[in-house]
Design a protein around this motif. Structure first.
Motif, PDB file in Angstrom:
ATOM      1  N   MET A   1      -5.015   1.382  -8.149  1.00 54.50           N
ATOM      2  CA  MET A   1      -4.485   0.685  -6.820  1.00 54.50           C
ATOM      3  C   MET A   1      -4.629  -0.843  -6.876  1.00 54.50           C
ATOM      4  SD  MET A   1      -3.795   2.431  -3.460  1.00 54.50           S
ATOM      5  CE  MET A   1      -3.800   4.105  -3.853  1.00 54.50           C
TER       6      MET A   1
ATOM      7  N   ALA B   1       3.399   1.205 -10.797  1.00 49.23           N
ATOM      8  CA  ALA B   1       3.898   2.116 -10.237  1.00 49.23           C
ATOM      9  C   ALA B   1       4.169   1.547  -8.563  1.00 49.23           C
ATOM     10  CB  ALA B   1       2.889   3.390  -9.862  1.00 49.23           C
TER      11      ALA B   1
ATOM     12  N   PRO C   1       2.547   4.346   1.509  1.00 47.67           N
ATOM     13  CA  PRO C   1       1.151   4.557   1.676  1.00 47.67           C
ATOM     14  C   PRO C   1       0.962   5.948   1.178  1.00 47.67           C
ATOM     15  CG  PRO C   1       2.121   2.959   3.255  1.00 47.67           C
ATOM     16  CD  PRO C   1       3.140   3.286   2.490  1.00 47.67           C
ATOM     17  N   VAL C   2      -0.482   6.314   0.860  1.00 47.64           N
ATOM     18  CA  VAL C   2      -0.682   7.575   0.441  1.00 47.64           C
ATOM     19  C   VAL C   2      -1.021   8.364   1.762  1.00 47.64           C
ATOM     20  CG1 VAL C   2      -1.553   6.746  -1.805  1.00 47.64           C
ATOM     21  CG2 VAL C   2      -2.994   7.225  -0.148  1.00 47.64           C
TER      22      VAL C   2
ATOM     23  N   ALA D   1       0.223   0.164  -8.281  1.00 43.83           N
ATOM     24  CA  ALA D   1      -0.991   0.599  -9.067  1.00 43.83           C
ATOM     25  C   ALA D   1      -0.542  -0.146 -10.317  1.00 43.83           C
ATOM     26  CB  ALA D   1      -1.053   1.852  -9.106  1.00 43.83           C
TER      27      ALA D   1
ATOM     28  N   PHE E   1       5.020   2.965  -4.719  1.00 41.96           N
ATOM     29  CA  PHE E   1       4.918   4.083  -3.852  1.00 41.96           C
ATOM     30  C   PHE E   1       4.485   3.632  -2.309  1.00 41.96           C
ATOM     31  CE2 PHE E   1       0.993   3.687  -6.422  1.00 41.96           C
ATOM     32  CZ  PHE E   1       0.116   3.369  -5.579  1.00 41.96           C
TER      33      PHE E   1
ATOM     34  N   ARG F   1       3.395   0.086  -1.807  1.00 41.66           N
ATOM     35  CA  ARG F   1       2.073  -0.271  -2.413  1.00 41.66           C
ATOM     36  C   ARG F   1       2.114   0.166  -3.881  1.00 41.66           C
ATOM     37  NH1 ARG F   1      -1.781   0.988   2.021  1.00 41.66           N
ATOM     38  NH2 ARG F   1      -0.533   0.121   3.552  1.00 41.66           N
TER      39      ARG F   1
END
Lengths: 84, 157
Positions: A62, A76, A80-81, A57, A78, A55
């Protein structure tokens, strides 16, 4: 095109760094293009390969990976949260 | 300040009281407190979680939570107050990790907005959990059920 690129969580550990300044060719004008550029750099970075559920941002918002990016942006990447 | 990202613990009762302190128009106070669970991730094959560490994206985290609160207020304009607290750093099973409190005139908007904020927080706020087990660290995988929970609030464009 210069970008400040940040990595979080498992991606930060896989890459062995939390952030870097990246200079990319002018054709790198979307999140997806930057991810591809970073994934294919050097010997390749499997953790950033397409289809790895990364993912992104842009400037701390996002976004979907077709979003355009501009010189100086903070990007950024990363997984998945998992908060809450 | 309606949104906090902090290492320190919080007092859910005190946070709830603050949402209605000094006002007489609040008829409903919906609160949610999330705790760190000690269950085994992979059934009996998994090892016990001894602690977990919450990583986040300083700067973006606060903005993302504030955006979720703004979205909730636009969907339920009758909301009278919102408080969101999310802890970061090292936490042990049983520790409080997240608080969402919504004050409204009536229960409908308070219940709905509280659940909406939690569902959106789960999929849109940049937090990542890493569990410490006897076998070492393990990043928690995102769950499809969280995407589905957030998806049910979608409105057609």
């Amino acid at each position: 095109m210069k970008f400040k690129v940040l990595y979080f969580a498992s991606l930060r550990e896989s890459l062995g760094k939390a952030e870097e300044l990246v200079e990319a060719p002018s054709g790198v004008s979307s999140v997806a293009a930057l991810q591809r550029f970073l994934a294919e750099r050097g010997e390749g970075v499997p953790a950033l390969a397409r289809g790895r559920n990364v993912r992104a941002a842009v400037n701390q918002v996002m976004v979907k990976d077709d979003v355009a990016i501009a010189d100086g942006d903070e990007i950024a990447f990363f997984p998945p949260v998992t908060g809450g | 300040m309606s949104v906090s990202v902090q290492e320190a613990d919080f007092d859910p009762g005190r946070e709830a009281e603050r949402l209605s302190a000094g006002r007489d128009d609040v008829g409903a106070l919906a609160t949610f407190t999330g705790l760190v669970r000690a269950d085994k991730q992979n059934g009996s094959q998994g090892s016990d979680v001894q602690a977990m560490t919450l990583e986040h994206y300083p700067g973006m985290t606060e903005k993302a939570l504030e955006a979720i609160v703004v979205e909730a207020r636009s969907r339920w304009p009758a909301i009278l107050g919102v408080r969101v607290i999310h802890r970061v750093g090292r936490l042990a099973p049983g520790d409080r990790i997240v608080f969402v409190g919504v004050a409204g005139a009536h229960r409908g908007e308070a219940f709905a907005a509280c659940e909406f904020i939690m569902d959106y927080l789960k999929t849109r706020a940049p937090f990542w959990k890493k569990e410490d087990t006897a076998e070492g660290g393990r990043w928690v995988d995102a769950r499809d059920s969280d995407d589905e929970a957030a998806g049910r609030w979608s409105v057609p464009d």
